[in-house]
Design a protein around this motif. Structure first.
Motif, PDB file in Angstrom:
ATOM      1  N   LEU A   1       0.746  -1.338   0.094  1.00  0.00           N
ATOM      2  CA  LEU A   1       0.126  -0.120  -0.033  1.00  0.00           C
ATOM      3  C   LEU A   1       0.946   1.415  -0.068  1.00  0.00           C
ATOM      4  O   LEU A   1       1.719   1.258   0.879  1.00  0.00           O
ATOM      5  CB  LEU A   1      -0.931  -0.011   1.204  1.00  0.00           C
ATOM      6  N   ILE A   2       0.505   2.301  -0.802  1.00  0.00           N
ATOM      7  CA  ILE A   2       1.117   3.674  -0.827  1.00  0.00           C
ATOM      8  C   ILE A   2       0.160   4.514  -0.449  1.00  0.00           C
ATOM      9  O   ILE A   2      -1.000   4.524  -1.184  1.00  0.00           O
ATOM     10  CB  ILE A   2       1.687   3.983  -2.215  1.00  0.00           C
ATOM     11  N   TYR A   3       0.110   5.216   0.541  1.00  0.00           N
ATOM     12  CA  TYR A   3      -0.731   6.582   0.889  1.00  0.00           C
ATOM     13  C   TYR A   3       0.003   7.765   0.748  1.00  0.00           C
ATOM     14  O   TYR A   3       1.197   7.745   1.270  1.00  0.00           O
ATOM     15  CB  TYR A   3      -1.487   6.301   2.308  1.00  0.00           C
ATOM     16  N   ILE A   4      -0.342   8.477   0.246  1.00  0.00           N
ATOM     17  CA  ILE A   4       0.351  10.034   0.062  1.00  0.00           C
ATOM     18  C   ILE A   4      -0.806  10.966   0.427  1.00  0.00           C
ATOM     19  O   ILE A   4      -1.708  10.962   0.007  1.00  0.00           O
ATOM     20  CB  ILE A   4       1.122  10.184  -1.232  1.00  0.00           C
ATOM     21  N   ASP A   5      -0.394  12.000   1.084  1.00  0.00           N
ATOM     22  CA  ASP A   5      -1.000  13.542   1.380  1.00  0.00           C
ATOM     23  C   ASP A   5      -0.076  14.394   0.883  1.00  0.00           C
ATOM     24  O   ASP A   5       0.692  15.144   1.654  1.00  0.00           O
ATOM     25  CB  ASP A   5      -1.073  13.274   2.758  1.00  0.00           C
ATOM     26  N   PRO A   6       0.126  14.626  -0.448  1.00  0.00           N
ATOM     27  CA  PRO A   6       1.170  15.556  -0.751  1.00  0.00           C
ATOM     28  C   PRO A   6       0.751  16.918  -0.708  1.00  0.00           C
ATOM     29  O   PRO A   6      -0.564  17.166  -0.339  1.00  0.00           O
ATOM     30  CB  PRO A   6       1.103  15.278  -2.447  1.00  0.00           C
ATOM     31  N   PRO A   7       1.637  17.905  -1.126  1.00  0.00           N
ATOM     32  CA  PRO A   7       0.996  19.386  -1.075  1.00  0.00           C
ATOM     33  C   PRO A   7      -0.213  19.583  -1.952  1.00  0.00           C
ATOM     34  O   PRO A   7      -0.401  19.018  -2.967  1.00  0.00           O
ATOM     35  CB  PRO A   7       2.264  20.165  -1.801  1.00  0.00           C
ATOM     36  N   PHE A   8      -1.064  20.477  -1.487  1.00  0.00           N
ATOM     37  CA  PHE A   8      -2.322  20.629  -2.197  1.00  0.00           C
ATOM     38  C   PHE A   8      -2.392  21.737  -3.103  1.00  0.00           C
ATOM     39  O   PHE A   8      -3.365  22.139  -3.728  1.00  0.00           O
ATOM     40  CB  PHE A   8      -3.683  20.948  -1.034  1.00  0.00           C
ATOM     41  N   ASP A   9      -1.244  22.563  -3.085  1.00  0.00           N
ATOM     42  CA  ASP A   9      -1.196  24.025  -3.717  1.00  0.00           C
ATOM     43  C   ASP A   9      -2.302  24.816  -3.080  1.00  0.00           C
ATOM     44  O   ASP A   9      -3.110  25.363  -3.820  1.00  0.00           O
ATOM     45  CB  ASP A   9      -1.321  23.861  -5.400  1.00  0.00           C
TER      46      ASP A   9
ATOM     47  N   LEU B   1       7.575   1.323  -7.559  1.00  0.00           N
ATOM     48  CA  LEU B   1       7.572   0.666  -6.356  1.00  0.00           C
ATOM     49  C   LEU B   1       6.531  -0.233  -5.926  1.00  0.00           C
ATOM     50  O   LEU B   1       6.524  -0.955  -4.963  1.00  0.00           O
ATOM     51  CB  LEU B   1       7.979   1.653  -5.177  1.00  0.00           C
ATOM     52  N   LEU B   2       5.263   0.010  -6.439  1.00  0.00           N
ATOM     53  CA  LEU B   2       4.119  -0.564  -5.870  1.00  0.00           C
ATOM     54  C   LEU B   2       4.070  -1.997  -6.245  1.00  0.00           C
ATOM     55  O   LEU B   2       4.393  -2.248  -7.372  1.00  0.00           O
ATOM     56  CB  LEU B   2       2.771  -0.050  -6.348  1.00  0.00           C
ATOM     57  N   SER B   3       3.704  -2.979  -5.293  1.00  0.00           N
ATOM     58  CA  SER B   3       3.570  -4.460  -5.492  1.00  0.00           C
ATOM     59  C   SER B   3       2.474  -4.688  -6.568  1.00  0.00           C
ATOM     60  O   SER B   3       1.587  -3.925  -6.805  1.00  0.00           O
ATOM     61  CB  SER B   3       3.328  -5.221  -4.427  1.00  0.00           C
ATOM     62  N   GLU B   4       2.534  -5.869  -7.261  1.00  0.00           N
ATOM     63  CA  GLU B   4       1.587  -6.395  -8.075  1.00  0.00           C
ATOM     64  C   GLU B   4       0.247  -6.360  -7.765  1.00  0.00           C
ATOM     65  O   GLU B   4      -0.963  -6.159  -8.431  1.00  0.00           O
ATOM     66  CB  GLU B   4       1.835  -7.775  -8.816  1.00  0.00           C
ATOM     67  N   ASN B   5      -0.031  -6.502  -6.255  1.00  0.00           N
ATOM     68  CA  ASN B   5      -1.302  -6.789  -5.712  1.00  0.00           C
ATOM     69  C   ASN B   5      -1.592  -5.592  -4.682  1.00  0.00           C
ATOM     70  O   ASN B   5      -2.626  -5.453  -4.011  1.00  0.00           O
ATOM     71  CB  ASN B   5      -1.457  -7.915  -4.909  1.00  0.00           C
ATOM     72  N   GLY B   6      -0.719  -4.350  -5.106  1.00  0.00           N
ATOM     73  CA  GLY B   6      -0.685  -3.034  -4.072  1.00  0.00           C
ATOM     74  C   GLY B   6      -1.876  -1.986  -4.491  1.00  0.00           C
ATOM     75  O   GLY B   6      -2.352  -2.137  -5.566  1.00  0.00           O
ATOM     76  N   SER B   7      -2.247  -1.157  -3.787  1.00  0.00           N
ATOM     77  CA  SER B   7      -2.913   0.037  -4.155  1.00  0.00           C
ATOM     78  C   SER B   7      -2.285   1.177  -3.676  1.00  0.00           C
ATOM     79  O   SER B   7      -1.457   1.251  -2.882  1.00  0.00           O
ATOM     80  CB  SER B   7      -4.200  -0.373  -3.087  1.00  0.00           C
ATOM     81  N   ILE B   8      -2.794   2.370  -3.980  1.00  0.00           N
ATOM     82  CA  ILE B   8      -2.214   3.632  -3.716  1.00  0.00           C
ATOM     83  C   ILE B   8      -3.406   4.474  -3.591  1.00  0.00           C
ATOM     84  O   ILE B   8      -4.436   4.527  -4.325  1.00  0.00           O
ATOM     85  CB  ILE B   8      -1.294   4.341  -4.951  1.00  0.00           C
ATOM     86  N   PHE B   9      -3.449   5.479  -2.491  1.00  0.00           N
ATOM     87  CA  PHE B   9      -4.354   6.402  -2.073  1.00  0.00           C
ATOM     88  C   PHE B   9      -3.720   7.552  -2.116  1.00  0.00           C
ATOM     89  O   PHE B   9      -2.606   7.810  -1.477  1.00  0.00           O
ATOM     90  CB  PHE B   9      -5.072   5.971  -0.691  1.00  0.00           C
ATOM     91  N   MET B  10      -4.426   8.742  -2.675  1.00  0.00           N
ATOM     92  CA  MET B  10      -3.920   9.958  -3.001  1.00  0.00           C
ATOM     93  C   MET B  10      -4.937  11.036  -2.327  1.00  0.00           C
ATOM     94  O   MET B  10      -5.900  10.905  -2.699  1.00  0.00           O
ATOM     95  CB  MET B  10      -3.517  10.352  -4.483  1.00  0.00           C
TER      96      MET B  10
END
Length: 316
Positions: free
Chosen positions: A1-9, A61-70
């Motif tokens: 899992l990747i979770y990111i809370d990046p800058p919102f501008d 970087l994300l695994s084959e069964n992975g998810s990303i939340f932005m």
């Protein structure tokens, strides 16, 4: 899992309150008693290029069964939805989650518009249909039960209204499947998890994401870790984790926060815990965690609860 809370501008400078000789001081801009965390002011093309390059790396970087939340708000969510479609593929879009932050009473009275009370979280899989997903449930409220069910028998079970011929009973062990609108309050000023980091997110929000898309022993990454909420929740839930940030304040706050969690876990000695009871801080490109020796000393003393000893050659 990747979770990111990046800058919102968001066109703002974020300033952290700092303690000077035991006093807490805050202000609108950067000054003697304040420490600027980061500047969130961008040109549009610069911002989108910044995010595009990093999203490409995250996909690798994300695994084959992975998810990303932005995690985003209204400033750039439309633009980044298009970038996410480009990098991860439109077919791998899973859901747009609305985080309703609760009643913002003080803020509501000062706004001459509809009150902005939600953020958006974009959820993508590396490969749609192959991602890890654990369905989450919300407990039935008494109001929900009384509205849809009738009391049936001496066992205390509830029967669905209108199901006389084919009796359907309430399964109280599960609840209502979670929708894509989450009612989770922002971090209360008196909450134990409060760190005074300006853009801190509640642990309950990250707990929902991590439980839904990972299992114990899986790896969770956050590349804009801020106050370390993602890593803290991952540590508590027995996940391995990787976090990084270019902000000195964020690294210091996260280090202290994780250290306390690990110390508590070591004392509890939880059986079957699949996470790690330790962590390392690594510097990239000679990036210094502390600005100077005095600051480093003060942080270490505070982290380990060292009591200062006056009128000696020793700090404590």
């Amino acid at each position: 899992l990747i979770y990111i809370d990046p800058p919102f501008d968001s066109k703002a400078d974020y300033v952290r309150k700092v303690k000077i000789r035991g006093e807490k001081v805050e202000g609108a801009g950067q000054g003697l008693f304040e420490e600027k965390q980061y500047t969130d002011i961008w040109e549009k093309d610069e911002y989108l290029q910044f995010m595009f390059e990093r999203l490409l790396l995250m996909r690798e970087l994300l695994s084959e069964n992975g998810s990303i939340f932005m995690h985003l708000d209204w400033h750039k969510d439309a633009y980044l939805r298009i970038l996410m479609d480009e990098v991860f593929g439109e077919n791998n879009f899973r859901r747009e989650i609305i985080w309703h932050k609760g009643n913002l009473f003080g803020y509501a009275s000062s706004v001459d518009n509809f009150v902005h009370s939600h953020d958006v979280i974009l959820y993508y899989a590396k490969h749609s249909g192959k991602e890890t997903f654990n369905k989450q449930f919300e407990q039935y409220s008494q109001e929900y039960i009384e509205k849809r069910f009738v009391h049936e028998d001496e066992k205390g079970r509830y029967r669905l209204q209108g199901s006389d011929n084919q009796k359907q009973y309430l399964d109280s062990s599960k609840g209502i499947p979670m929708s894509d609108v989450w009612d989770i309050s922002i971090v209360n000023v008196m909450a134990k998890e409060k760190t005074d980091y300006p853009t801190q997110k509640p642990e309950e929000l990250l707990e929902m994401i991590i439980k839904s898309t990972t299992n114990e022993g899986d790896v969770v990454a956050d590349f804009f870790m801020g106050s370390g909420t993602t890593l803290s929740v991952a540590q508590k839930l027995g996940r391995k984790w990787i976090g990084c940030d270019i902000n000195l304040g964020g690294i210091q706050i996260t280090t202290k926060r994780l250290n306390q969690i690990v110390l508590d876990q070591q004392k509890e000695k939880t059986k079957g815990f699949k996470g790690s009871l330790g962590f390392k801080i690594l510097n990239v490109n000679d990036y210094d965690v502390f600005k100077n020796e005095i600051e480093a000393k003060e942080i270490v003393m505070e982290m380990y609860g060292v009591e200062p000893v006056k009128r000696t050659y020793f700090d404590g």
